[in-house]
Design an enzyme around this catalytic site. Structure first.
Site, PDB file in Angstrom:
ATOM      1  N   LYS A 142       0.850  -1.200   0.000  1.00  0.00           N
ATOM      2  CA  LYS A 142       0.000   0.000   0.000  1.00  0.00           C
ATOM      3  C   LYS A 142       0.878   1.239   0.000  1.00  0.00           C
ATOM      4  O   LYS A 142       1.457   1.617   0.999  1.00  0.00           O
ATOM      5  CB  LYS A 142      -0.936   0.058   1.221  1.00  0.00           C
ATOM      6  CG  LYS A 142      -2.018   1.101   0.981  1.00  0.00           C
ATOM      7  CD  LYS A 142      -2.568   1.764   2.203  1.00  0.00           C
ATOM      8  CE  LYS A 142      -1.849   2.961   2.718  1.00  0.00           C
ATOM      9  NZ  LYS A 142      -1.819   4.158   1.852  1.00  0.00           N
TER      10      LYS A 142
ATOM     11  N   GLU B 103       9.324   1.106  10.781  1.00  0.00           N
ATOM     12  CA  GLU B 103      10.406   2.078  10.544  1.00  0.00           C
ATOM     13  C   GLU B 103       9.736   3.436  10.645  1.00  0.00           C
ATOM     14  O   GLU B 103       8.958   3.805   9.763  1.00  0.00           O
ATOM     15  CB  GLU B 103      11.003   1.909   9.139  1.00  0.00           C
ATOM     16  CG  GLU B 103      11.610   0.560   8.846  1.00  0.00           C
ATOM     17  CD  GLU B 103      12.974   0.367   9.500  1.00  0.00           C
ATOM     18  OE1 GLU B 103      13.543   1.357  10.016  1.00  0.00           O
ATOM     19  OE2 GLU B 103      13.445  -0.771   9.518  1.00  0.00           O
TER      20      GLU B 103
HETATM   21  P1  NAD Z   1       2.432   8.465   7.566  1.00  0.00           P
HETATM   22  O1  NAD Z   1       2.650   7.713   8.820  1.00  0.00           O
HETATM   23  O2  NAD Z   1       1.471   9.586   7.570  1.00  0.00           O
HETATM   24  O3  NAD Z   1       1.950   7.483   6.418  1.00  0.00           O
HETATM   25  C1  NAD Z   1       2.671   6.337   6.084  1.00  0.00           C
HETATM   26  C2  NAD Z   1       1.752   5.330   5.444  1.00  0.00           C
HETATM   27  O4  NAD Z   1       0.814   4.897   6.424  1.00  0.00           O
HETATM   28  C3  NAD Z   1       0.941   5.865   4.274  1.00  0.00           C
HETATM   29  O5  NAD Z   1       0.855   4.890   3.279  1.00  0.00           O
HETATM   30  C4  NAD Z   1      -0.400   6.134   4.908  1.00  0.00           C
HETATM   31  O6  NAD Z   1      -1.473   6.082   3.995  1.00  0.00           O
HETATM   32  C5  NAD Z   1      -0.491   4.996   5.894  1.00  0.00           C
HETATM   33  N1  NAD Z   1      -1.433   5.205   7.011  1.00  0.00           N
HETATM   34  C6  NAD Z   1      -1.795   6.378   7.587  1.00  0.00           C
HETATM   35  N2  NAD Z   1      -2.702   6.154   8.558  1.00  0.00           N
HETATM   36  C7  NAD Z   1      -2.916   4.822   8.600  1.00  0.00           C
HETATM   37  C8  NAD Z   1      -3.749   3.975   9.386  1.00  0.00           C
HETATM   38  N3  NAD Z   1      -4.546   4.460  10.343  1.00  0.00           N
HETATM   39  N4  NAD Z   1      -3.711   2.636   9.165  1.00  0.00           N
HETATM   40  C9  NAD Z   1      -2.903   2.125   8.224  1.00  0.00           C
HETATM   41  N5  NAD Z   1      -2.112   2.879   7.431  1.00  0.00           N
HETATM   42  C10 NAD Z   1      -2.105   4.207   7.621  1.00  0.00           C
HETATM   43  O7  NAD Z   1       3.877   8.916   7.089  1.00  0.00           O
HETATM   44  P2  NAD Z   1       4.251   9.775   5.823  1.00  0.00           P
HETATM   45  O8  NAD Z   1       3.849  11.184   6.105  1.00  0.00           O
HETATM   46  O9  NAD Z   1       3.782   9.107   4.601  1.00  0.00           O
HETATM   47  O10 NAD Z   1       5.842   9.663   5.819  1.00  0.00           O
HETATM   48  C11 NAD Z   1       6.655  10.438   6.613  1.00  0.00           C
HETATM   49  C12 NAD Z   1       7.100   9.669   7.830  1.00  0.00           C
HETATM   50  O11 NAD Z   1       7.792   8.484   7.429  1.00  0.00           O
HETATM   51  C13 NAD Z   1       8.088  10.446   8.660  1.00  0.00           C
HETATM   52  O12 NAD Z   1       7.744  10.323  10.008  1.00  0.00           O
HETATM   53  C14 NAD Z   1       9.406   9.742   8.387  1.00  0.00           C
HETATM   54  O13 NAD Z   1      10.362   9.870   9.393  1.00  0.00           O
HETATM   55  C15 NAD Z   1       8.983   8.346   8.189  1.00  0.00           C
HETATM   56  N6  NAD Z   1      10.007   7.581   7.465  1.00  0.00           N
HETATM   57  C16 NAD Z   1      10.742   6.661   8.159  1.00  0.00           C
HETATM   58  C17 NAD Z   1      11.739   5.938   7.513  1.00  0.00           C
HETATM   59  C18 NAD Z   1      12.542   4.912   8.247  1.00  0.00           C
HETATM   60  O14 NAD Z   1      13.124   4.059   7.577  1.00  0.00           O
HETATM   61  N7  NAD Z   1      12.580   4.916   9.552  1.00  0.00           N
HETATM   62  C19 NAD Z   1      11.975   6.139   6.154  1.00  0.00           C
HETATM   63  C20 NAD Z   1      11.190   7.085   5.478  1.00  0.00           C
HETATM   64  C21 NAD Z   1      10.199   7.794   6.146  1.00  0.00           C
END
Ligand code: NAD
Length: 497
Positions: A191, A267
């Site tokens: 997803k 992550e």
């Molecule tokens: P996000 O948590 O808003 O979304 C990530 C994913 O989760 C998306 O596909 C989103 O649709 C999904 N999602 C959101 N709510 C959900 C729910 N209730 N149930 C299931 N899925 C859900 O994050 P983002 O804004 O897309 O990305 C930025 C974040 O990602 C930052 O916090 C960044 O640090 C993190 N990140 C971490 C790493 C790592 O390897 N640690 C790498 C890249 C990004």
């Protein structure tokens, strides 16, 4: 070697045919209820595609398909050497379509085209290839038992894997999961983020072309609260692997508890410290690296070096070098191969970044450079790389993940204080230390509570080493053989001889 001009990329962008449908059981398909959402380019505000907005019914369809193919053994029971060959073909196809995939990535999430090509697509192919190449070289174990027993310790594919990924490196984060998940024989439902679904949708077809059987890789675009939640609560998903924010990561742990206790690997976010001691080997290099650590990918990087910890005795010399260095990071049209700072992913993210800049002012930090929206006339969403000094680690801009090019400069007086400030965060993803004293480098590196520590550089690493976080940056690791742990169950088989 792809060497195109901005005009070339723009004419390719006009000619691009964009697929916006979900991919289930080897076919592109609309969402069951026909719902779509608009995929808008942050480069200029243009509508790129109507994308299938999947939900529970689509999650159910994909899980049924994934489960059936897993149980059939068509992929899961293939010899590792055969899966390897397919994974390598998959990597080669990603490389062969580098131009198209890079263009989709840049149009969809705004990053510079040169980075899309040389970082995102290149590292995505590398993740698929590395995992594939490794899979016929890992052995299981024989336990040291008494002579009348044979104890086998084996790893087997876990079954149906749901992978939920973010928008900042859309294809690369997907491939960090797809590489080991597929190589170990699982069936996967990917997803992508609703903010950047296009490359995930496109590579699904390449996977099938490479020889991955239909149903082994499914892609469900859609929102987190709809299809993401449906997958996380699904009773027939064995493992959920996630990259994204800490807030959503915590919610996924709850969903697992509320459903089938599926394994959850996270992550999550970061607020990484970049510690520069007075005896850093080369302050100019450290300054350029500190600027890159916050400006690369518009600061939309989980490991962004967003807290620059500078030893007080060099602050007045060093900080101006960082300010000078960041001037070479300029927001521009990401389809220009010379651009190194592209658009933020969307208006919502722009508003978040601008609100943190406001918070920096309100909390009394001193703005040194940047601080404003840029290139508004283009219809896109751009922001100037920004540096605050006089930041206290208690301020919001030092505590919360901004996910934009906003750097907080914090001063310290001793190694102990640097370590204390560095670790004073809920996160623990990465950290860097700059010193020419080898003992100090090791001692500080050991004391830092972070999954990756860099010495005299920022952001090193490749597929050979694990990547992931301590504390609220997550659990488990992507990349390296350690990533295979997420996608396999460990079995002990005792044979009485
Ligand atoms: P996000 O948590 O808003 O979304 C990530 C994913 O989760 C998306 O596909 C989103 O649709 C999904 N999602 C959101 N709510 C959900 C729910 N209730 N149930 C299931 N899925 C859900 O994050 P983002 O804004 O897309 O990305 C930025 C974040 O990602 C930052 O916090 C960044 O640090 C993190 N990140 C971490 C790493 C790592 O390897 N640690 C790498 C890249 C990004």
């Amino acid at each position: 070697m792809i060497n195109l001009t901005r005009t070339d990329w723009e004419s390719r962008a006009k000619a691009l045919k964009i697929e916006g449908r979900a991919f289930i059981n080897g076919e592109y398909t609309n969402a069951t209820d026909g719902e779509t959402f608009d995929c808008i380019s942050p480069v200029d505000g243009r509508l790129l595609a109507e994308v299938a907005s999947c939900d529970q019914a689509d999650a159910d369809r994909a899980v049924v398909s994934a489960r059936a193919t897993f149980n059939s053994g068509v992929w899961s029971q293939l010899a590792p050497a055969s899966r390897k060959a397919v994974m390598i073909r998959f990597a080669e196809l990603v490389e062969a379509h580098a131009e198209e995939l890079a263009l989709l990535e840049t149009l969809d999430m705004g990053k510079p085209i040169s980075d899309s090509l040389n970082v995102d697509v290149a590292c995505s192919a590398s993740a698929l290839r590395w995992s594939g190449e490794a899979i016929d070289k890992v052995y299981d174990e024989v336990a040291p038992t008494s002579h009348d027993q044979l104890g086998l310790v084996t790893r087997e594919a876990i079954g149906v894997v749901a992978a939920i990924v973010p928008w900042n490196f859309p294809l690369m984060m997907a491939c960090w999961k797809l590489g080991p998940a597929l190589a170990t024989g699982n069936s996967v439902i990917l997803k992508p983020s609703e903010k950047s679904p296009l490359t995930a949708i496109r590579v699904a077809q390449l996977a099938v072309e490479a020889g991955i059987p239909k149903g082994v890789l499914n892609v469900l675009p859609g929102y987190g609260h709809t299809v993401g939640k449906a997958l996380a609560l699904h009773m027939d998903v064995d493992t959920l692997v996630f990259t994204g924010s800490t807030k959503v990561a915590k919610q996924l742990l709850v969903y697992a508890g509320q459903s089938n206790m599926k394994r959850i690997w996270l992550e999550a976010g970061g607020k990484s410290p970049n510690i520069v001691f007075a005896d850093a080997p080369d302050l100019q290099v450290a300054a350029e690296s500190a600027a890159a650590a916050i400006a690369f990918n518009q600061g939309e990087v989980c490991t962004a070096g967003s807290r620059l910890l500078v030893e007080r005795s060099i602050k007045d010399d060093f900080v101006p070098l960082v300010v000078e260095a960041i001037k070479s990071w300029k927001a521009g049209n990401p389809l220009d191969p010379e651009t190194n700072v592209g658009a933020l992913v969307d208006t919502q993210q722009l508003n978040t970044v601008l609100s943190y800049i406001e918070a920096g002012h309100a909390d009394g930090a001193k703005l040194l450079i940047g601080g404003k929206r840029a290139l508004e006339e283009t219809g896109g969403v751009y922001v100037e790389p920004t540096i605050f000094e006089g930041v206290l680690n208690s301020m919001r801009i030092a505590r919360e993940e901004i996910f934009g090019p906003v750097l907080s400069v914090i001063t310290f007086d001793s190694a102990e204080e640097a370590i204390q400030i560095a670790n004073d965060t809920p996160y623990g993803l990465a950290a860097a230390v700059w010193t020419s004293n080898i003992s100090k480098a090791h001692l500080v590196a050991k004391a830092l509570r972070a999954g990756s520590v860099w010495v005299n550089q920022y952001d090193g690493g490749d597929m050979t080493a694990p990547f992931g976080g301590f504390k609220q940056s997550g659990n488990g690791r992507d990349k390296s053989l350690h990533a295979f742990d997420k996608y396999t169950e460990l079995k002990a088989t005792w044979i009485k001889l």
